[in-house]
Design a protein around this motif. Structure first.
Motif, mmCIF file in Angstrom:
data_model
loop_
_atom_site.group_PDB
_atom_site.id
_atom_site.type_symbol
_atom_site.label_atom_id
_atom_site.label_comp_id
_atom_site.label_asym_id
_atom_site.label_seq_id
_atom_site.Cartn_x
_atom_site.Cartn_y
_atom_site.Cartn_z
ATOM 1 N N MET A 91 0.825 -1.203 0.000
ATOM 2 C CA MET A 91 0.000 0.000 0.000
ATOM 3 C C MET A 91 0.862 1.255 0.000
ATOM 4 O O MET A 91 0.488 2.260 -0.613
ATOM 5 N N SER A 92 2.013 1.215 0.657
ATOM 6 C CA SER A 92 2.924 2.365 0.644
ATOM 7 C C SER A 92 3.466 2.614 -0.756
ATOM 8 O O SER A 92 3.452 3.749 -1.246
ATOM 9 N N ILE A 93 3.929 1.546 -1.401
ATOM 10 C CA ILE A 93 4.452 1.686 -2.772
ATOM 11 C C ILE A 93 3.358 2.189 -3.704
ATOM 12 O O ILE A 93 3.576 3.092 -4.519
ATOM 13 N N ALA A 94 2.147 1.603 -3.585
ATOM 14 C CA ALA A 94 1.037 2.021 -4.453
ATOM 15 C C ALA A 94 0.695 3.493 -4.229
ATOM 16 O O ALA A 94 0.443 4.235 -5.189
ATOM 17 N N SER A 95 0.678 3.928 -2.971
ATOM 18 C CA SER A 95 0.365 5.329 -2.674
ATOM 19 C C SER A 95 1.441 6.268 -3.215
ATOM 20 O O SER A 95 1.128 7.280 -3.861
ATOM 21 N N ILE A 96 2.689 5.939 -2.940
ATOM 22 C CA ILE A 96 3.796 6.776 -3.421
ATOM 23 C C ILE A 96 3.773 6.850 -4.943
ATOM 24 O O ILE A 96 3.857 7.937 -5.529
ATOM 25 N N TRP A 97 3.630 5.699 -5.599
ATOM 26 C CA TRP A 97 3.645 5.691 -7.061
ATOM 27 C C TRP A 97 2.443 6.441 -7.629
ATOM 28 O O TRP A 97 2.555 7.139 -8.649
ATOM 29 N N GLY A 98 1.302 6.320 -6.975
ATOM 30 C CA GLY A 98 0.112 7.042 -7.427
ATOM 31 C C GLY A 98 0.331 8.548 -7.449
ATOM 32 O O GLY A 98 -0.042 9.232 -8.411
#
Length: 138
Positions: A91-98
């Motif tokens: 979820m951290s990677i997805a949020s940062i990438w988003g």
């Protein structure tokens, strides 16, 4: 005794996981070929496009069953912590990438990579477990 219980849970996990991933591997190649060869549209296209995702959904169920079937509470806690680390990681990677996609014009990451990142996070969770266990923390 807990080793036998873990082995029983691990054997059940493998009995479920290996066929599910075999189906996944077949569908990852069969679905795009079917779409290319048949040129379906509408609901048929959607159904074919979704097929490779279904075994991944099955793997999440298999991991949940594995955690439930572990009788030793300590081993279960290690697996739950590993899954929590994986969830936070993905979820951290997805949020940062988003946010990078929105504001920094980076390459778009297809959302089907989020489970892949989660599975990589299981490895991170294993490392966290190892570090905490060697450090004496639980």
């Amino acid at each position: 005794m807990y080793v036998r219980q873990k082995n029983a849970a691990a054997r059940a996990y493998l009995r479920r996981f290996v066929p599910m991933m075999t189906v996944y591997a077949v569908l990852v190649f069969a679905a795009p070929y079917a779409i290319w060869a048949w040129r379906p549209e509408g609901p048929i296209l959607w159904a074919i496009a979704v097929l490779p995702a279904l075994p991944i959904v099955g793997v999440f169920w298999i991991i949940g069953r594995y955690i439930i079937e572990l009788k030793d509470e300590y081993l279960r806690m290690l697996e739950v912590r590993k899954a929590l680390v994986a969830t936070g990681f993905a979820m951290s990677i997805a949020s940062i990438w988003g946010f990078l996609e929105i504001y920094a014009d980076v390459v778009r990451l297809p959302t089907f990579f989020v489970p892949v990142i989660w599975f990589a996070g299981l490895g991170v969770g294993s490392i966290v477990n190892l570090v905490l266990e060697q450090g004496g923390e639980a």
